[in-house]
Design an enzyme around this catalytic site. Structure first.
Site, mmCIF file in Angstrom:
data_model
loop_
_atom_site.group_PDB
_atom_site.id
_atom_site.type_symbol
_atom_site.label_atom_id
_atom_site.label_comp_id
_atom_site.label_asym_id
_atom_site.label_seq_id
_atom_site.Cartn_x
_atom_site.Cartn_y
_atom_site.Cartn_z
ATOM 1 C CD GLU A 212 -2.803 -1.122 2.450
ATOM 2 O OE1 GLU A 212 -3.293 -0.178 2.863
ATOM 3 O OE2 GLU A 212 -3.149 -2.327 2.856
ATOM 4 C CE1 TYR A 213 -1.567 6.108 2.332
ATOM 5 C CE2 TYR A 213 -1.621 3.992 3.186
ATOM 6 C CZ TYR A 213 -1.805 5.120 3.374
ATOM 7 O OH TYR A 213 -3.387 5.512 3.931
ATOM 8 C CG MET A 277 -8.116 -3.795 1.165
ATOM 9 S SD MET A 277 -6.444 -3.293 1.846
ATOM 10 C CE MET A 277 -5.959 -2.343 0.420
ATOM 11 C CB THR A 278 -15.116 -2.390 0.155
ATOM 12 O OG1 THR A 278 -15.217 -3.892 0.447
ATOM 13 C CG2 THR A 278 -15.106 -2.261 -1.451
ATOM 14 C CE1 TYR A 279 -9.873 -2.969 5.102
ATOM 15 C CE2 TYR A 279 -11.547 -4.580 4.505
ATOM 16 C CZ TYR A 279 -10.256 -4.177 4.484
ATOM 17 O OH TYR A 279 -9.280 -4.942 4.426
ATOM 18 C CD GLU A 280 -10.006 2.087 8.255
ATOM 19 O OE1 GLU A 280 -8.844 2.754 8.676
ATOM 20 O OE2 GLU A 280 -10.658 2.035 9.056
ATOM 21 C CD1 TRP A 402 -8.747 -4.840 9.496
ATOM 22 C CD2 TRP A 402 -7.254 -6.179 8.537
ATOM 23 N NE1 TRP A 402 -7.557 -4.379 10.036
ATOM 24 C CE2 TRP A 402 -6.543 -5.558 9.456
ATOM 25 C CE3 TRP A 402 -6.616 -7.159 7.728
ATOM 26 C CZ2 TRP A 402 -5.243 -5.602 9.827
ATOM 27 C CZ3 TRP A 402 -5.132 -7.244 8.105
ATOM 28 C CH2 TRP A 402 -4.453 -6.410 9.112
#
Length: 425
Positions: A212-213, A277-280, A402
């Site tokens: 990530e990033y 990652m369908t959250y945050e 997660w």
């Protein structure tokens, strides 16, 4: 069934209403204080799944199909002993097919997961992604003592997956580490060889890359890294599975370092499974809101299936909540808690739980012991049920959770009521 608790409700009353026992509801919802309920709390009402039915006077196959909510054609094909579907006899035994869709479920587990939690969770998983081997700028991997987790996964017919991240020793995803790995051929080759060595030595079923990033200019280099890894995996065992985690995007040219290097189309071609990652949306340092609003999840998936084969996609689901102190100010951070803790907090403070229909998510407000107001956004049986319907709507391979380090009974009760979990071992 999902039941929303009202003033004056008791488990005895609810159980009688639906023809189940109090213990059925307690177990399905993991209730630690069954004598106390919060107004607005959503309870999963367990469904007794029947596999046969005895014909009564007035019955037809059509009526029986309607009764059990299954297609008439499916009922007929499941009963080949019936020569004429228009004629059935009183007392005849009709086979009731299980029409639940089979899906894959990945669960991220941090290596220190409690044994009791792990044992209760494994029957519900296809993959156990053990988090994580962290790579440094020299291509060296951190140590991870996960042999017991691997053995328990295999014993429960769950495929153990090696997770590799670009998390630095200080914590947090590191763009510079990713850049070195992706652009320095010698460093990358060392990393790839070490990954394969661990996979072989520890008998992993596959690899989960969670970088990530990544700098936007490393987008193509990241794709090539994944191709190189997949090639090495195939050279030793073509059945090894490559999972790749990606940020939730609405479009290919979405701005931001979290998104730009994740090329849905290319990654969808290379990977066997893509974890979105369908959250945050609601996150620790952001304004109070739902962690995974259904509307936003759907928007991401609507774009994703145009770039990635839907049967490669695992939709991300959060198994955590956030508690914000109000009023929120920039720079404030929320407290990460479990969904179980959120429900206990609502109960102990006497808070009424409300449900935000726009995001399909519950929340509540309370005052702490020092007089400060708080708001908590979490998930429950109703919100999980709503979001799981996206799996069917977009014909996805399944979901990725997660994390599974906290056992939240309504998650698994709702999941298993709607789906059958695929086992690969």
């Amino acid at each position: 069934m999902i039941y929303t608790v009202k003033s004056g409700d008791t488990l005895f009353k609810i159980a009688n209403q639906y023809g189940v026992t109090i213990n059925d509801i307690v177990v399905a919802n993991g209730l630690s204080e069954p004598d106390s309920l919060s107004i607005g709390q959503n309870l999963f009402i367990p469904n007794i799944r029947e596999n046969s039915y005895t014909v009564k006077a007035g019955d037809t196959l059509y009526k029986i199909a309607m009764r059990f909510g299954i297609p008439l054609e499916k009922l007929i094909s499941s009963n080949p002993q019936i020569s004429n579907p228009n004629i059935i006899q009183i007392g005849e035994i009709i086979n009731i097919p299980d029409t639940r869709k089979t899906i894959e479920v990945n669960g991220y587990a941090i290596a220190n997961i409690d044994n009791n939690t792990l044992n209760k969770t494994l029957p519900n998983l296809t993959y156990l992604s053990i988090f994580s081997y962290q790579v440094n700028a020299n291509g060296e991997l951190s140590n991870l003592y996960e042999s017991e987790l691997i053995n328990k996964a295999v014993t429960n017919f769950v495929a153990p997956i090696m997770v590799v991240t670009n998390i630095s020793s200080e914590g947090g995803f590191d763009s510079d580490i990713a850049h070195k790995i992706l652009t320095d051929q010698q460093t990358q080759e060392k990393l790839l060889n070490d990954i394969i060595s661990i996979v072989v030595d520890k008998n992993y079923y596959g690899i989960n890359i969670d970088f990530e990033y990544i700098y936007p200019e490393d987008r193509d280099a990241y794709n090539q890294f994944l191709r190189n890894l997949k090639s090495k995996m195939n050279s030793i065992n073509t059945s090894l599975t490559l999972l790749v985690a990606v940020a939730p995007k609405y479009r290919d040219n979405q701005q931001g370092i979290l998104y730009e290097a994740h090329n849905y189309k290319a990654i969808g071609e290379i990977a066997d499974r893509v974890i979105i990652m369908t959250y945050e949306w609601g996150y620790m340092y952001g304004e109070p809101m739902a962690v995974s609003p259904k509307k936003e999840m759907a928007s991401v998936l609507r774009y994703a299936v145009t770039k990635i084969p839907s049967q490669k996609i695992l939709m991300g689901l959060p198994n955590y909540a956030y508690d914000w102190t109000l009023p929120f100010k920039n720079g404030d951070s929320a407290r990460a808690i479990s969904n179980n803790t959120a429900l206990s907090l609502a109960l102990s403070t006497g808070a009424s739980i409300r449900y935000d229909s726009a995001s399909d998510t519950p929340y509540f407000e309370y005052i702490d012991t020092s007089g400060k107001p708080h708001i908590v956004w979490f998930d429950d049986a109703k919100s999980i049920d709503a979001k799981l319907k996206l799996v069917t709507e977009f014909n996805l391979a399944g979901i990725s959770i997660w994390t599974v380090n906290n056992f939240f009974a309504p998650l698994w009760s709702t999941l298993n009521d709607e789906f059958i979990v695929r086992k690969l071992l």
